[in-house]
Design an enzyme around this catalytic site. Structure first.
Site, PDB file in Angstrom:
ATOM      1  N   GLU A   1       0.877  -1.174   0.000  1.00 53.86           N
ATOM      2  CA  GLU A   1       0.000   0.000   0.000  1.00 53.86           C
ATOM      3  C   GLU A   1       0.907   1.214   0.000  1.00 53.86           C
ATOM      4  O   GLU A   1       1.605   1.482   0.988  1.00 53.86           O
ATOM      5  CB  GLU A   1      -0.907  -0.018   1.227  1.00 53.86           C
ATOM      6  CG  GLU A   1      -1.874  -1.193   1.211  1.00 53.86           C
ATOM      7  CD  GLU A   1      -2.746  -1.299   2.447  1.00 53.86           C
ATOM      8  OE1 GLU A   1      -3.379  -2.353   2.621  1.00 53.86           O
ATOM      9  OE2 GLU A   1      -2.775  -0.339   3.240  1.00 53.86           O
TER      10      GLU A   1
ATOM     11  N   CYS B   1      -2.707   8.788   3.401  1.00 50.93           N
ATOM     12  CA  CYS B   1      -2.402   8.375   2.022  1.00 50.93           C
ATOM     13  C   CYS B   1      -3.595   8.587   1.104  1.00 50.93           C
ATOM     14  O   CYS B   1      -3.439   8.814  -0.084  1.00 50.93           O
ATOM     15  CB  CYS B   1      -1.992   6.919   2.001  1.00 50.93           C
ATOM     16  SG  CYS B   1      -3.287   5.847   2.635  1.00 50.93           S
TER      17      CYS B   1
ATOM     18  N   GLU C   1      -5.948  -5.812  -0.039  1.00 47.27           N
ATOM     19  CA  GLU C   1      -6.214  -6.409   1.264  1.00 47.27           C
ATOM     20  C   GLU C   1      -7.624  -6.013   1.673  1.00 47.27           C
ATOM     21  O   GLU C   1      -8.263  -5.185   1.039  1.00 47.27           O
ATOM     22  CB  GLU C   1      -5.151  -5.972   2.273  1.00 47.27           C
ATOM     23  CG  GLU C   1      -3.753  -6.443   1.862  1.00 47.27           C
ATOM     24  CD  GLU C   1      -2.743  -6.492   2.993  1.00 47.27           C
ATOM     25  OE1 GLU C   1      -3.138  -6.632   4.158  1.00 47.27           O
ATOM     26  OE2 GLU C   1      -1.538  -6.395   2.689  1.00 47.27           O
TER      27      GLU C   1
HETATM   28  P1  NAD Z   1       8.370   5.261   4.392  1.00 48.91           P
HETATM   29  O1  NAD Z   1       8.292   4.497   3.129  1.00 48.91           O
HETATM   30  O2  NAD Z   1       9.437   6.268   4.561  1.00 48.91           O
HETATM   31  O3  NAD Z   1       8.532   4.284   5.650  1.00 48.91           O
HETATM   32  C1  NAD Z   1       7.617   3.257   5.919  1.00 48.91           C
HETATM   33  C2  NAD Z   1       8.331   2.161   6.681  1.00 48.91           C
HETATM   34  O4  NAD Z   1       9.313   1.571   5.846  1.00 48.91           O
HETATM   35  C3  NAD Z   1       9.048   2.630   7.933  1.00 48.91           C
HETATM   36  O5  NAD Z   1       8.873   1.660   8.942  1.00 48.91           O
HETATM   37  C4  NAD Z   1      10.509   2.684   7.472  1.00 48.91           C
HETATM   38  O6  NAD Z   1      11.439   2.539   8.517  1.00 48.91           O
HETATM   39  C5  NAD Z   1      10.553   1.512   6.534  1.00 48.91           C
HETATM   40  N1  NAD Z   1      11.611   1.552   5.519  1.00 48.91           N
HETATM   41  C6  NAD Z   1      12.149   2.651   4.913  1.00 48.91           C
HETATM   42  N2  NAD Z   1      13.076   2.272   3.997  1.00 48.91           N
HETATM   43  C7  NAD Z   1      13.118   0.911   4.016  1.00 48.91           C
HETATM   44  C8  NAD Z   1      13.867  -0.072   3.295  1.00 48.91           C
HETATM   45  N3  NAD Z   1      14.763   0.251   2.362  1.00 48.91           N
HETATM   46  N4  NAD Z   1      13.638  -1.376   3.585  1.00 48.91           N
HETATM   47  C9  NAD Z   1      12.730  -1.736   4.511  1.00 48.91           C
HETATM   48  N5  NAD Z   1      12.015  -0.849   5.234  1.00 48.91           N
HETATM   49  C10 NAD Z   1      12.187   0.455   4.981  1.00 48.91           C
HETATM   50  O7  NAD Z   1       6.919   5.906   4.608  1.00 48.91           O
HETATM   51  P2  NAD Z   1       6.451   6.897   5.763  1.00 48.91           P
HETATM   52  O8  NAD Z   1       7.096   8.214   5.531  1.00 48.91           O
HETATM   53  O9  NAD Z   1       6.600   6.211   7.066  1.00 48.91           O
HETATM   54  O10 NAD Z   1       4.872   7.003   5.433  1.00 48.91           O
HETATM   55  C11 NAD Z   1       4.335   7.904   4.535  1.00 48.91           C
HETATM   56  C12 NAD Z   1       4.108   7.246   3.185  1.00 48.91           C
HETATM   57  O11 NAD Z   1       3.280   6.107   3.354  1.00 48.91           O
HETATM   58  C13 NAD Z   1       3.374   8.129   2.193  1.00 48.91           C
HETATM   59  O12 NAD Z   1       3.951   7.968   0.928  1.00 48.91           O
HETATM   60  C14 NAD Z   1       1.964   7.575   2.199  1.00 48.91           C
HETATM   61  O13 NAD Z   1       1.213   7.816   1.039  1.00 48.91           O
HETATM   62  C15 NAD Z   1       2.228   6.121   2.395  1.00 48.91           C
HETATM   63  N6  NAD Z   1       1.034   5.441   2.945  1.00 48.91           N
HETATM   64  C16 NAD Z   1       0.281   4.664   2.105  1.00 48.91           C
HETATM   65  C17 NAD Z   1      -0.874   4.046   2.587  1.00 48.91           C
HETATM   66  C18 NAD Z   1      -1.765   3.222   1.692  1.00 48.91           C
HETATM   67  O14 NAD Z   1      -2.687   2.583   2.197  1.00 48.91           O
HETATM   68  N7  NAD Z   1      -1.552   3.215   0.393  1.00 48.91           N
HETATM   69  C19 NAD Z   1      -1.221   4.200   3.922  1.00 48.91           C
HETATM   70  C20 NAD Z   1      -0.426   5.003   4.748  1.00 48.91           C
HETATM   71  C21 NAD Z   1       0.721   5.611   4.242  1.00 48.91           C
HETATM   72  O1  6OD Z   2      -8.431   2.007   6.342  1.00 46.43           O
HETATM   73  C1  6OD Z   2      -7.476   1.277   6.015  1.00 46.43           C
HETATM   74  O2  6OD Z   2      -7.545   0.036   6.081  1.00 46.43           O
HETATM   75  C2  6OD Z   2      -6.232   1.882   5.552  1.00 46.43           C
HETATM   76  N1  6OD Z   2      -5.265   1.035   5.133  1.00 46.43           N
HETATM   77  C3  6OD Z   2      -6.097   3.223   5.569  1.00 46.43           C
HETATM   78  C4  6OD Z   2      -4.967   3.926   5.122  1.00 46.43           C
HETATM   79  C5  6OD Z   2      -4.774   5.197   5.487  1.00 46.43           C
HETATM   80  C6  6OD Z   2      -3.647   5.922   4.998  1.00 46.43           C
HETATM   81  O3  6OD Z   2      -3.183   6.881   5.550  1.00 46.43           O
END
Ligand code: NAD
Ligand code: 6OD
Length: 486
Positions: A254, A288, A467
């Site tokens: 995600e 997100c 999921e």
């Molecule tokens: P991030 O990708 O920086 O980090 C997420 C996790 O990945 C953290 O636990 C980090 O330590 C780990 N990580 C970073 N580099 C890694 C590597 N090389 N190998 C393994 N693990 C690694 O994201 P963030 O800044 O924590 O979260 C914000 C981002 O998450 C935004 O882009 C947002 O859109 C996305 N997001 C998506 C969803 C969705 O459902 N699509 C939901 C929430 C957040």
């Molecule tokens: O509602 C959910 O299950 C889900 N994955 C939400 C994601 C939120 C992102 O910031």
């Protein structure tokens, strides 16, 4: 100062080398606690424990008993609700009502829903009927994948981590979680709950640390890990996919979004303004599914921009529990620097700043926190950086449109495809737009309204796989076929 440890094989343990790092409060940038910094040794220890647990009591447990235990986990979260709310408030600084109404209850709901989904999914059977095979019967059994690596982000830490852990455990897997380095608190509390309700040691493990060359990356490369489920940035997803390829480990992703909000002139105006406001600014824009591109049909454009501006200018900054506070800080100084660089870039690229664009005046005690103003831009071309790239902050660009086809083309012209929110009272139009928009989730006259039985995930570069409900089972388990010749 407290040190949050790792949770491995049912015990809270420090790193082998004693390494730690510091967590600072988003509210005022003051140190909150230290966190054990895990590396290869801790990941190997945790994945070994998770592998052992698969061979032990958990692996042999009937599904009905597992489901009962996961209901007990949900009940225990509800009993210790205030502790989870306090932990998440401290980690993220977000308003209490968001955490206590949306995020923590979802943690408990995730366990309840998947504990029940696994009990209600049929497998398949095929009877064969050719000359050679007459009477043979195939049936499928659903088996856990094994050890699941769960890597989660900081923006809704408990909701997002349990959204992966609950279905993984419901299917009979064991997990090693690497929570975000910014928000480990609720993952640790969940360790206490697991012990409290008698989940066997090694079933749920947490290793704290960073991503590259740290706990996160080692988890993606560990031979004991069978599959990886990840929520975070698209770029991180690409790095994880490369690492997972070496071990032929399955992935569920995600990822990021640059979601469009579309408002037609026939929409119920106040509902649309409120809906777009929530989708762009809730959680300080760190969602997100949030809206960073807003398209408004021309006849109501000016009125809409004014109404959204008024709502932004009325937010009440404050600590999570402050009376009336409905707007918190960003997660960290680092993220503030990133968001502020986009605010600067928007101006450089010629945006009209309708409101915000800077840092608010805060009371002395909060002046060093990661506060930024909610920001609206207009008059930028679609090629502008802040209209193309995910900012993950409290900001949006608003542009007028004239035709339905035009707005569909605009909304789709982005590498991401996570979600859309569409506001209209024309049902036929709602269906037409939903059919054409290239995203995993379209909300009509709503946003972030979640039914956990539905498929959740992103199109294009917003994710891989789905999921939710039975779709989670497809990732966290595999069907094995048995063919019997009678
Ligand atoms: P991030 O990708 O920086 O980090 C997420 C996790 O990945 C953290 O636990 C980090 O330590 C780990 N990580 C970073 N580099 C890694 C590597 N090389 N190998 C393994 N693990 C690694 O994201 P963030 O800044 O924590 O979260 C914000 C981002 O998450 C935004 O882009 C947002 O859109 C996305 N997001 C998506 C969803 C969705 O459902 N699509 C939901 C929430 C957040
Ligand atoms: O509602 C959910 O299950 C889900 N994955 C939400 C994601 C939120 C992102 O910031």
């Amino acid at each position: 100062m407290e040190t949050k440890l790792h949770f491995i094989d049912g015990q809270f343990v420090p790193s082998a080398d004693g390494a730690t790092f510091e967590k600072r409060s988003p509210l005022d940038n003051q140190p909150l606690y230290n966190i054990a910094k895990g590396g290869k040794a801790e990941i190997e220890r945790a994945t070994r424990a998770a592998r052992e647990a698969l061979r032990g009591e958990w692996g042999k447990m009937p599904q009905a008993k597992r489901s009962e235990m996961l209901h007990a986990v949900a009940d225990a979260i509800t009993r210790r609700f205030d502790e989870f709310v306090a932990a998440e408030e401290a980690d993220t600084g977000q308003p209490r009502h968001v955490i206590s109404h949306a995020f923590v209850p979802r943690g408990a709901a995730n366990f309840k829903v998947f504990a029940d989904v696994v009990k209600n999914v049929p497998t398949e059977s095929f009877r064969m009927d050719t000359l050679d095979s007459r009477g043979a019967v195939n049936y499928a059994v659903r088996k856990p994948k094994g050890v699941i690596g769960v890597i989660s982000p900081w923006n809704a830490p408990f909701l997002l981590m349990t959204w992966k852990v609950a279905p993984a455990l419901a299917c009979g897997n064991t997990v090693v979680v690497k929570p975000s380095e910014e928000t480990p608190a609720t993952a640790m509390l969940l360790g206490e709950i697991m012990n409290e309700v008698g989940i066997p040691p090694g079933v749920y493990n947490v290793v704290n640390g960073f991503g590259p060359d740290s706990a996160g990356e080692y988890l993606t490369r560990d031979d004991n890990v069978d599959a990886i489920t990840f929520t975070g940035e698209t770029g991180t997803g690409a790095a994880i996919m490369k690492a997972a390829a070496d071990g032929i480990r399955d992935v569920s992703f995600e990822l990021g979004g640059k979601n469009a909000g579309i408002v037609f002139a026939d929409a119920t105006f106040d509902d649309a303004v409120e809906g777009i406001f929530r989708s762009a600014f809730m959680n300080t824009g760190q969602v997100c599914l949030g809206t960073e591109r807003v398209y408004v049909e021309r006849p109501i454009f000016d009125k809409f921009v004014e109404a959204l501006k008024a709502k932004c200018e009325a937010v009440k900054y404050g600590r999570p529990g402050d009376a009336g506070a409905n707007y918190g800080p960003l997660i960290s100084q680092e993220h503030k620097t990133k968001v502020m660089s986009y605010y600067q870039k928007a101006v450089e690229e010629g945006a009209t700043v309708v409101t915000g664009g800077g840092v608010p005046e805060m009371e002395a005690a909060l002046k060093d926190g990661a506060w930024v103003q909610p920001t609206i831009w207009t008059n930028l071309p679609e090629t502008a950086t802040v209209v193309r790239e995910e900012i993950f902050g409290p900001c949006c660009h608003i542009r007028p449109f004239d035709e339905e086809d035009e707005v569909i083309t605009l909304a789709n012209a982005n590498r991401y495809g996570l979600s859309t929110t569409v506001w209209t009272n024309d049902l036929a139009r709602a269906h037409r737009v939903a059919d054409e928009i290239e995203v995993g989730i379209t909300w009509i006259n709503s946003w972030f309204l979640r039914d956990l039985r539905t498929a959740f995930g992103g199109s294009k570069q917003s994710g891989i796989g789905r999921e939710g409900g039975v779709h989670s089972l497809e990732f966290y388990s595999e069907l094995r076929n048995v063919c019997i010749k009678l």
